[in-house]
Design an enzyme around this catalytic site. Sequence first.
Site, PDB file in Angstrom:
ATOM      1  N   LYS A 144       9.995  -8.695   3.309  1.00  0.00           N
ATOM      2  CA  LYS A 144       9.770 -10.362   2.798  1.00  0.00           C
ATOM      3  C   LYS A 144      10.043 -11.100   3.939  1.00  0.00           C
ATOM      4  O   LYS A 144       9.856 -12.533   3.737  1.00  0.00           O
ATOM      5  CB  LYS A 144      11.433 -10.399   2.135  1.00  0.00           C
ATOM      6  CG  LYS A 144      11.923  -9.412   0.945  1.00  0.00           C
ATOM      7  CD  LYS A 144      13.242  -9.999   0.709  1.00  0.00           C
ATOM      8  CE  LYS A 144      13.834  -8.905  -0.235  1.00  0.00           C
ATOM      9  NZ  LYS A 144      15.137  -8.823  -0.399  1.00  0.00           N
ATOM     10  N   GLU A 156       2.606 -10.296   9.510  1.00  0.00           N
ATOM     11  CA  GLU A 156       3.990  -9.682   9.794  1.00  0.00           C
ATOM     12  C   GLU A 156       4.994 -10.736  10.557  1.00  0.00           C
ATOM     13  O   GLU A 156       4.302 -11.490  11.185  1.00  0.00           O
ATOM     14  CB  GLU A 156       3.772  -8.419  10.502  1.00  0.00           C
ATOM     15  CG  GLU A 156       5.072  -7.611  11.047  1.00  0.00           C
ATOM     16  CD  GLU A 156       5.847  -7.045   9.902  1.00  0.00           C
ATOM     17  OE1 GLU A 156       6.238  -7.731   9.012  1.00  0.00           O
ATOM     18  OE2 GLU A 156       6.341  -5.925  10.288  1.00  0.00           O
ATOM     19  N   ASP A 157       6.263 -10.611  10.149  1.00  0.00           N
ATOM     20  CA  ASP A 157       7.178 -11.595  11.124  1.00  0.00           C
ATOM     21  C   ASP A 157       7.256 -11.323  12.393  1.00  0.00           C
ATOM     22  O   ASP A 157       7.456 -12.040  13.351  1.00  0.00           O
ATOM     23  CB  ASP A 157       8.465 -11.532  10.331  1.00  0.00           C
ATOM     24  CG  ASP A 157       9.110 -10.229  10.134  1.00  0.00           C
ATOM     25  OD1 ASP A 157       8.665  -9.371  10.435  1.00  0.00           O
ATOM     26  OD2 ASP A 157      10.457 -10.267   9.467  1.00  0.00           O
ATOM     27  N   ASP A 188       8.090  -5.088  16.546  1.00  0.00           N
ATOM     28  CA  ASP A 188       9.309  -4.512  17.166  1.00  0.00           C
ATOM     29  C   ASP A 188       8.725  -3.144  17.809  1.00  0.00           C
ATOM     30  O   ASP A 188       8.112  -2.971  18.752  1.00  0.00           O
ATOM     31  CB  ASP A 188      10.399  -4.461  16.514  1.00  0.00           C
ATOM     32  CG  ASP A 188      11.574  -4.086  17.207  1.00  0.00           C
ATOM     33  OD1 ASP A 188      11.622  -3.781  18.450  1.00  0.00           O
ATOM     34  OD2 ASP A 188      12.788  -3.802  16.857  1.00  0.00           O
ATOM     35  N   LYS A 201       7.633  -8.631  19.965  1.00  0.00           N
ATOM     36  CA  LYS A 201       8.871  -8.424  20.983  1.00  0.00           C
ATOM     37  C   LYS A 201       8.566  -7.893  22.003  1.00  0.00           C
ATOM     38  O   LYS A 201       7.593  -6.607  22.097  1.00  0.00           O
ATOM     39  CB  LYS A 201       9.981  -7.675  20.052  1.00  0.00           C
ATOM     40  CG  LYS A 201      11.457  -8.282  20.159  1.00  0.00           C
ATOM     41  CD  LYS A 201      12.224  -7.295  19.466  1.00  0.00           C
ATOM     42  CE  LYS A 201      13.364  -8.002  18.765  1.00  0.00           C
ATOM     43  NZ  LYS A 201      14.369  -7.333  18.178  1.00  0.00           N
ATOM     44  N   PHE A 210      18.031 -10.049  19.018  1.00  0.00           N
ATOM     45  CA  PHE A 210      17.955 -10.100  17.722  1.00  0.00           C
ATOM     46  C   PHE A 210      17.642 -11.721  17.283  1.00  0.00           C
ATOM     47  O   PHE A 210      18.693 -12.421  17.543  1.00  0.00           O
ATOM     48  CB  PHE A 210      19.172  -9.466  17.034  1.00  0.00           C
ATOM     49  CG  PHE A 210      18.776  -9.068  15.508  1.00  0.00           C
ATOM     50  CD1 PHE A 210      17.783  -7.880  15.177  1.00  0.00           C
ATOM     51  CD2 PHE A 210      19.250 -10.135  14.378  1.00  0.00           C
ATOM     52  CE1 PHE A 210      17.558  -7.941  13.797  1.00  0.00           C
ATOM     53  CE2 PHE A 210      18.963  -9.850  13.183  1.00  0.00           C
ATOM     54  CZ  PHE A 210      18.038  -9.013  12.828  1.00  0.00           C
ATOM     55  N   VAL A 211      16.570 -11.893  16.621  1.00  0.00           N
ATOM     56  CA  VAL A 211      16.353 -13.265  16.143  1.00  0.00           C
ATOM     57  C   VAL A 211      16.357 -13.440  14.603  1.00  0.00           C
ATOM     58  O   VAL A 211      16.000 -12.404  13.954  1.00  0.00           O
ATOM     59  CB  VAL A 211      14.955 -13.711  16.670  1.00  0.00           C
ATOM     60  CG1 VAL A 211      15.116 -13.632  18.236  1.00  0.00           C
ATOM     61  CG2 VAL A 211      13.927 -13.083  16.062  1.00  0.00           C
ATOM     62  N   ASP A 241      15.676 -12.361   8.721  1.00  0.00           N
ATOM     63  CA  ASP A 241      16.753 -12.039   8.064  1.00  0.00           C
ATOM     64  C   ASP A 241      18.026 -11.352   8.901  1.00  0.00           C
ATOM     65  O   ASP A 241      17.569 -10.507   9.892  1.00  0.00           O
ATOM     66  CB  ASP A 241      17.045 -11.587   6.734  1.00  0.00           C
ATOM     67  CG  ASP A 241      16.838  -9.903   6.703  1.00  0.00           C
ATOM     68  OD1 ASP A 241      15.848  -9.414   7.316  1.00  0.00           O
ATOM     69  OD2 ASP A 241      17.533  -9.196   6.259  1.00  0.00           O
ATOM     70  N   ARG A 251      17.274 -16.269   6.311  1.00  0.00           N
ATOM     71  CA  ARG A 251      15.863 -16.408   6.093  1.00  0.00           C
ATOM     72  C   ARG A 251      15.368 -18.051   5.942  1.00  0.00           C
ATOM     73  O   ARG A 251      14.263 -18.347   6.191  1.00  0.00           O
ATOM     74  CB  ARG A 251      15.362 -15.511   5.007  1.00  0.00           C
ATOM     75  CG  ARG A 251      15.334 -14.166   5.171  1.00  0.00           C
ATOM     76  CD  ARG A 251      14.809 -13.448   4.009  1.00  0.00           C
ATOM     77  NE  ARG A 251      15.017 -12.194   3.759  1.00  0.00           N
ATOM     78  CZ  ARG A 251      14.561 -11.215   4.429  1.00  0.00           C
ATOM     79  NH1 ARG A 251      13.518 -11.177   5.372  1.00  0.00           N
ATOM     80  NH2 ARG A 251      14.931 -10.011   4.014  1.00  0.00           N
TER      81      ARG A 251
HETATM   82  P1  5GP Z   1       9.256  -2.317  13.324  1.00  0.00           P
HETATM   83  O1  5GP Z   1       8.656  -1.301  12.540  1.00  0.00           O
HETATM   84  O2  5GP Z   1       7.824  -2.967  14.517  1.00  0.00           O
HETATM   85  O3  5GP Z   1       9.871  -1.758  14.452  1.00  0.00           O
HETATM   86  O4  5GP Z   1       9.953  -3.441  12.877  1.00  0.00           O
HETATM   87  C1  5GP Z   1       9.469  -4.308  12.316  1.00  0.00           C
HETATM   88  C2  5GP Z   1      10.635  -5.119  11.435  1.00  0.00           C
HETATM   89  O5  5GP Z   1      11.714  -5.019  11.689  1.00  0.00           O
HETATM   90  C3  5GP Z   1      10.193  -6.495  11.223  1.00  0.00           C
HETATM   91  O6  5GP Z   1       9.227  -6.898  10.035  1.00  0.00           O
HETATM   92  C4  5GP Z   1      11.699  -7.232  10.828  1.00  0.00           C
HETATM   93  O7  5GP Z   1      11.988  -6.994   9.638  1.00  0.00           O
HETATM   94  C5  5GP Z   1      12.617  -6.180  11.672  1.00  0.00           C
HETATM   95  N1  5GP Z   1      12.881  -6.797  12.805  1.00  0.00           N
HETATM   96  C6  5GP Z   1      12.618  -6.321  14.117  1.00  0.00           C
HETATM   97  N2  5GP Z   1      13.228  -7.033  15.310  1.00  0.00           N
HETATM   98  C7  5GP Z   1      13.827  -8.083  14.512  1.00  0.00           C
HETATM   99  C8  5GP Z   1      14.522  -9.330  14.763  1.00  0.00           C
HETATM  100  O8  5GP Z   1      14.733  -9.456  15.862  1.00  0.00           O
HETATM  101  N3  5GP Z   1      15.047  -9.780  13.893  1.00  0.00           N
HETATM  102  C9  5GP Z   1      14.868  -9.625  12.550  1.00  0.00           C
HETATM  103  N4  5GP Z   1      15.608 -10.585  11.760  1.00  0.00           N
HETATM  104  N5  5GP Z   1      14.158  -8.549  12.020  1.00  0.00           N
HETATM  105  C10 5GP Z   1      13.840  -7.824  13.052  1.00  0.00           C
HETATM  106 MG    MG Z   2      13.553  -7.141   7.887  1.00  0.00          MG
END
Ligand code: 5GP
Ligand code: MG
Length: 188
Positions: free
Chosen positions: A46, A106-107, A110, A138, A159-160, A166, A172
């Site tokens: 989301k 994508e938001d 990470d 990140k 962590f943001v 969220d 959110r």
């Molecule tokens: P990845 O698969 O790249 O490790 O993680 C991506 C997802 O992890 C993002 O779409 C998000 O939902 C969540 N995520 C990663 N870092 C953060 C953060 O700092 N804050 C929040 N709220 N979600 C994060």
């Molecule tokens: Mg998430």
Amino acid sequence: MEKNMNKDIERILFSEEQLKSRVKEVGAEISRDYKDKNPLLVGILKGSVVFMADLMRAVDIPCQIAFLSARSYGLKASSSGKIDMDGDIEYALGAHAQGRHIILVEDILDTALTLYTVSGRIRELNPASVKICALLDKQVSRSIDLHADYKCFDVENEFVVGYGLDYAQDYRNLPYIGVLKREVYSAD
Ligand code: 5GP
Ligand code: MG
């Protein structure tokens, strides 16, 4: 108990105004690069909804949108290392991914496991191209070799929340992006 979202924020990283102007710039870049390509913007639910709503209005060429559901975090503040994807991906994309220029929205990038998984699934549908547009990138060392083709901002390894991001489904709707106080999630 009444919650005050603002008091859970340690500091603001990007204000509403900063987000607005940077998203406009990225939208203009996409509009230039995809002129006459009719891109399909695919948001990962989301977290991308707020970004997508602003980005699509900053794109001034014809485009369409779709959403996919993918989760890696569950209720925690660190990655579970496992991606759940909901629903039928072809159905979600209107079964029209073949031959299309797809931009994954994508938001935050990470570990990149989410986008690695999702882009792999999408490539199986034979699109013309797949690129990644991330609101936040990140600054972490990744074992997965994947980068954002478009991004609004880099963030440190903190962590943001806010602007779609969220913690356990909260925050959110904050109009800015901020660092969540550690005490809010350290109990987990
Ligand atoms: P990845 O698969 O790249 O490790 O993680 C991506 C997802 O992890 C993002 O779409 C998000 O939902 C969540 N995520 C990663 N870092 C953060 C953060 O700092 N804050 C929040 N709220 N979600 C994060
Ligand atoms: Mg998430």
